[in-house]
Write a protein that holds these residues in place. Structure first.
Motif, mmCIF file in Angstrom:
data_model
loop_
_atom_site.group_PDB
_atom_site.id
_atom_site.type_symbol
_atom_site.label_atom_id
_atom_site.label_comp_id
_atom_site.label_asym_id
_atom_site.label_seq_id
_atom_site.Cartn_x
_atom_site.Cartn_y
_atom_site.Cartn_z
ATOM 1 N N LEU A 348 14.129 41.626 -9.217
ATOM 2 C CA LEU A 348 15.129 42.617 -9.608
ATOM 3 C C LEU A 348 14.713 44.040 -9.235
ATOM 4 C CD1 LEU A 348 15.928 41.126 -13.120
ATOM 5 C CD2 LEU A 348 17.566 41.312 -11.234
ATOM 6 N N LEU A 349 13.413 44.252 -9.059
ATOM 7 C CA LEU A 349 12.892 45.587 -8.734
ATOM 8 C C LEU A 349 12.712 45.807 -7.234
ATOM 9 C CD1 LEU A 349 10.212 45.953 -11.555
ATOM 10 C CD2 LEU A 349 12.351 47.238 -11.354
ATOM 11 N N LEU A 350 13.044 44.823 -6.427
ATOM 12 C CA LEU A 350 12.927 45.003 -4.980
ATOM 13 C C LEU A 350 14.094 45.846 -4.458
ATOM 14 C CD1 LEU A 350 11.835 41.431 -3.827
ATOM 15 C CD2 LEU A 350 10.487 43.533 -3.650
ATOM 16 N N PRO A 351 13.862 46.634 -3.413
ATOM 17 C CA PRO A 351 14.945 47.436 -2.808
ATOM 18 C C PRO A 351 15.880 46.533 -2.003
ATOM 19 C CG PRO A 351 12.906 47.769 -1.596
ATOM 20 C CD PRO A 351 12.551 46.916 -2.781
ATOM 21 N N GLN A 352 16.695 45.795 -2.709
ATOM 22 C CA GLN A 352 17.525 44.762 -2.106
ATOM 23 C C GLN A 352 18.468 45.323 -1.048
ATOM 24 O OE1 GLN A 352 20.856 41.459 -3.565
ATOM 25 N NE2 GLN A 352 19.424 42.298 -5.057
ATOM 26 N N THR A 353 19.084 46.461 -1.331
ATOM 27 C CA THR A 353 20.050 47.031 -0.384
ATOM 28 C C THR A 353 19.377 47.379 0.933
ATOM 29 O OG1 THR A 353 21.356 47.928 -2.215
ATOM 30 C CG2 THR A 353 21.711 48.878 -0.032
ATOM 31 N N ARG A 354 18.205 48.007 0.857
ATOM 32 C CA ARG A 354 17.482 48.362 2.086
ATOM 33 C C ARG A 354 17.059 47.121 2.861
ATOM 34 N NH1 ARG A 354 13.440 53.508 1.664
ATOM 35 N NH2 ARG A 354 14.895 55.022 0.770
ATOM 36 N N LEU A 355 16.558 46.131 2.144
ATOM 37 C CA LEU A 355 16.083 44.921 2.817
ATOM 38 C C LEU A 355 17.218 44.187 3.508
ATOM 39 C CD1 LEU A 355 13.578 43.692 0.103
ATOM 40 C CD2 LEU A 355 13.001 44.189 2.488
ATOM 41 N N LYS A 356 18.352 44.056 2.837
ATOM 42 C CA LYS A 356 19.482 43.344 3.441
ATOM 43 C C LYS A 356 20.071 44.131 4.614
ATOM 44 C CE LYS A 356 20.981 40.462 -0.424
ATOM 45 N NZ LYS A 356 22.086 40.106 -1.353
ATOM 46 N N ALA A 357 20.068 45.454 4.501
ATOM 47 C CA ALA A 357 20.586 46.271 5.602
ATOM 48 C C ALA A 357 19.705 46.131 6.834
ATOM 49 C CB ALA A 357 20.663 47.730 5.174
ATOM 50 N N ALA A 358 18.396 46.113 6.630
ATOM 51 C CA ALA A 358 17.477 45.958 7.759
ATOM 52 C C ALA A 358 17.674 44.602 8.421
ATOM 53 C CB ALA A 358 16.032 46.115 7.280
#
Length: 413
Positions: A348-358
């Motif tokens: 839950l604390l991972l930068p999910q939006t950044r990771l998925k965008a990359a």
């Protein structure tokens, strides 16, 4: 600035809201498995040991010997675990002075568990018990060639579903009724088809009666192999995957029931597209299905990340399944459950939006850099804040509590 506020600011720089993560984690129940507390012995007076491919090793002091001791141990364990959770109860943990045979169990035999759960605000999940019985000595139950033995187990399964539905109705929370059978062959069989056809027909007969979804959720659980069924397991992953899809019921994925090199987390999104709900049995296999207490290791972290990133939590029920009699049984519950929660929090604390965008941009270098740099964020401060808000100990205080309780129950024999 407090340690938490400092960590919160660091996560904010990455676009992560720690308050949202804490709120989400508090709403995720985990179903603790009753059988960790007594080494899978159960409370039937005419039996006293597990079997049918199930074995707990060790003789650590303090095994619960009756429902009262088991509930006391559970109360302690829940008190060290943040959040509100469930109990996963097997049919041979009935609470009665004279246990009936398994084809005659009734809801009344579990009334004390219902009363306890109401008082403590726990939901209860359920399992028919297809092992540790004379009619399971051949490691064949629902697929047995003998129609009489099949009928016995079909009736047991019917009654287990009725009990689970009754529990779900009484508690106002659907009970997940998980079906696992030890059926298989030690040596190479010549007629796998007949065994699987018998199992399918028995399951259909067992689940012929419908129950409201608000009371009962049916699930089926596969296995790769077990003790005494090394060459063929009738209820394989492929069998139950197809059955769950055809019958539109939940599929249980046990992390110890696959080949050691398989990544069970990878299976979640694949099967989620075809089944209405998922049930997880979280454990740590060592070489095979040895059901060790789970660690905060890569397999658990990957499982939690898949649940969060693929938005699977709304249709996934998380339960634990390990039994270790070489260590404190209550400590095993607490350590394992908290590790599952820690893994979920880290996801839950991972930068999910950044990771998925990359990943969507095929920028795998950025994905790798973000993944690795995020590991240095002060996750521990967020976990400590969660424990403090839930009024449970952590760190050295937790260790002291676990040791204190173990010394209290060590005199049981």
């Amino acid at each position: 600035m407090s340690r938490y506020e400092d960590a919160r600011a660091q996560y904010a720089d990455w676009g992560v809201e720690t308050e949202a993560a804490l709120s989400a984690l508090a709403e995720i129940p985990i179903s603790l498995h009753c059988w960790q507390g007594d080494d899978v012995v159960g409370f039937e007076t005419r039996t006293g040991a597990s079997g049918g491919g199930i074995q707990a090793t060790g003789n650590h002091p303090g095994r619960a010997r009756n429902p009262q001791e088991l509930r006391a141990d559970l109360d302690f364990a829940y008190g060290q675990i943040p959040g509100t959770h469930r109990l996963n109860l097997h049919a041979f943990y009935l609470d009665t002075d004279a246990a009936p045979d398994r084809d005659a169990i009734e809801l009344t035999h579990f009334q004390s568990w219902i009363d306890w759960a109401k008082e403590k605000n726990h939901g209860i999940d359920f399992n028919p018990t297809f092992f540790a019985h004379a009619k399971a000595d051949d490691n064949l139950t629902l697929s047995h060639p003998d129609q009489g033995i099949r009928d016995f187990w079909i009736e047991h399964g019917k009654r287990a579903r009725e009990i689970a539905a009754g529990i779900g109705k009484a508690l106002g929370s659907a009970s997940v009724n998980n079906i696992w059978v030890p059926d298989g062959s030690k040596d190479t069989p010549v007629d796998r088809m007949a065994a699987r056809q018998r199992l399918e027909a028995a399951l259909d007969a067992m689940m012929a009666t419908g129950f409201a979804r608000a009371q009962l959720i049916d699930a089926v659980e596969s296995k790769l192999f077990g003790i005494g069924v090394e060459s063929m397991t009738v209820g394989s992953h492929e069998f139950y995957l197809g059955y769950a899809i055809r019958r539109e019921i939940a599929l249980c994925l046990d992390m110890g029931h696959f080949h050691p090199t398989e990544n069970v987390a990878d299976k979640l999104s694949a099967v989620w597209l075809s089944v209405p709900e998922l049930l997880l049995h979280v454990s740590r296999p060592v070489r095979w299905d040895s059901d060790h207490v789970i660690l905060l290791d890569d397999s658990i972290l990957q499982m939690a990340q898949e649940l969060v990133f693929a938005d699977l939590l709304k249709r996934t029920h998380i339960g634990l399944d390990f039994f270790d009699a070489t260590i404190s049984r209550t400590a095993a519950w607490v350590i394992g459950t908290r590790n599952m929660q820690k893994a979920l929090l880290r996801a839950l604390l991972l930068p999910q939006t950044r990771l998925k965008a990359a990943e969507a941009a095929l920028d795998f270098s950025a994905r790798l850099m973000i993944t690795e740099e995020a590991k240095d964020l002060p996750y521990g401060a967020i976990w400590q804040e969660f424990c403090a808000r839930q009024n449970v100990p952590d760190g050295l205080s937790l260790i002291s509590e676990l040791e204190r309780y173990q010394s209290k129950v060590a005199m049981r024999r």
